[in-house]
Design a protein around this motif. Structure first.
Motif, short mmCIF file in Angstrom:
data_model
loop_
_atom_site.label_atom_id
_atom_site.label_comp_id
_atom_site.label_asym_id
_atom_site.label_seq_id
_atom_site.Cartn_x
_atom_site.Cartn_y
_atom_site.Cartn_z
N LEU A 144 0.85 -1.20 0.00
CA LEU A 144 0.00 0.00 0.00
C LEU A 144 0.88 1.24 0.00
O LEU A 144 1.95 1.25 0.61
CB LEU A 144 -0.90 0.04 1.24
N ILE A 145 0.40 2.26 -0.68
CA ILE A 145 1.02 3.58 -0.57
C ILE A 145 -0.07 4.47 0.00
O ILE A 145 -1.04 4.78 -0.68
CB ILE A 145 1.52 4.08 -1.94
N GLY A 146 0.12 4.82 1.26
CA GLY A 146 -0.97 5.49 1.98
C GLY A 146 -2.08 4.47 2.17
O GLY A 146 -1.88 3.41 2.73
N PHE A 167 16.99 -11.01 -4.35
CA PHE A 167 17.00 -9.77 -3.59
C PHE A 167 16.22 -9.97 -2.30
O PHE A 167 15.49 -10.95 -2.14
CB PHE A 167 16.43 -8.60 -4.41
N LEU A 168 16.40 -9.02 -1.39
CA LEU A 168 15.72 -9.06 -0.10
C LEU A 168 14.63 -8.01 -0.06
O LEU A 168 14.81 -6.90 -0.57
CB LEU A 168 16.73 -8.81 1.03
N ILE A 169 13.51 -8.36 0.55
CA ILE A 169 12.38 -7.44 0.73
C ILE A 169 12.12 -7.32 2.23
O ILE A 169 12.11 -8.33 2.94
CB ILE A 169 11.12 -7.98 0.02
N ASN A 170 11.90 -6.11 2.68
CA ASN A 170 11.54 -5.87 4.08
C ASN A 170 10.13 -6.42 4.30
O ASN A 170 9.17 -5.90 3.76
CB ASN A 170 11.59 -4.37 4.38
N ASP A 171 10.02 -7.46 5.10
CA ASP A 171 8.71 -8.07 5.30
C ASP A 171 7.80 -7.25 6.20
O ASP A 171 6.63 -7.55 6.33
CB ASP A 171 8.84 -9.51 5.81
N GLU A 172 8.32 -6.19 6.80
CA GLU A 172 7.47 -5.29 7.58
C GLU A 172 7.12 -4.02 6.81
O GLU A 172 6.57 -3.08 7.37
CB GLU A 172 8.16 -4.89 8.90
N ALA A 173 7.42 -3.96 5.53
CA ALA A 173 7.16 -2.75 4.75
C ALA A 173 5.67 -2.43 4.70
O ALA A 173 5.29 -1.28 4.50
CB ALA A 173 7.71 -2.90 3.33
N ALA A 174 4.83 -3.43 4.90
CA ALA A 174 3.39 -3.20 4.88
C ALA A 174 2.91 -2.51 6.15
O ALA A 174 1.80 -2.02 6.22
CB ALA A 174 2.65 -4.52 4.72
#
Length: 201
Positions: A96-98, A155-162
């Protein structure tokens, strides 16, 4: 012979001819079906083989990424995963963005589009990072050269980005295995594995 008997025999001959035509048409249809199925067999097996090769490429990428990450933590280059996750292009790590759905979130984008977004110039050099690997070839041909058909990107993704509490000690490792024929992608497979770093282990 009277007229009735002659007409009756003509009808029987007409019915017999009709039945023979139906049988021949049925056999022709069956033959065409078998011909189509046998000609599709190699295409289907080729597609399955490509999918299996893509999975094997992704698995090889996972093993290579795991070894590199272990090395980075082992030699002290990394203390945690902070700063080593992919955030671009277009907030690829954010669902989500916003309050709006992000159409560029990596789970909403096909593998081919992710690879193109990482290297929009198609020059083999990614425009975004950090990446562990990009289109890394790994399999040798009979001549000993690296097979350009098989590659992986990791690549690595931040799993808390949500959202939620940030934790630099765990991430999502994403590996995309690719099978190509020239510049055309035949198959891809994506693996997503949660990794956690525990100091001293």
């Amino acid at each position: 012979m009277n007229r009735r008997t002659a007409r009756h025999r003509n009808r029987e001959r007409g019915a017999g001819l009709f039945i023979v035509i139906l049988i021949v048409a049925g056999l022709a249809a069956l033959g065409m079906t078998l011909l189509t199925l046998t000609s599709m067999g190699p295409k289907m097996s080729g597609g399955l083989r490509s999918q299996e090769e893509a999975f094997n490429a992704a698995e090889a990428g996972f093993n290579a990424a795991q070894a590199v990450i272990k090395q980075y933590f082992g030699d002290g280059s990394w203390l945690n995963f902070e700063g080593h996750t992919l955030t671009q292009p277009s907030n690829i790590d954010r669902p989500l963005i916003g309050t709006n759905i992000n159409p560029n979130y990596f789970r909403r984008v096909p593998d081919e589009e992710i690879l193109l977004a990482l290297d929009p110039g198609k020059d083999g050099v990614p425009d975004y990072g950090p990446l562990l690997f990009f289109n890394q070839t790994f399999a040798a041909t009979e001549t000993g050269a690296t097979d350009p058909r098989l590659s992986y990107t990791a690549f690595l993704i931040n799993d808390e980005a949500a959202g939620g509490a940030a934790d630099p000690n765990d991430v999502l490792l994403v590996v995309i295995g690719v099978v190509r024929s020239g510049s055309r992608i035949l198959a891809t497979t994506r693996l997503e594995i949660v990794l956690a770093y525990v100091a001293g282990v």
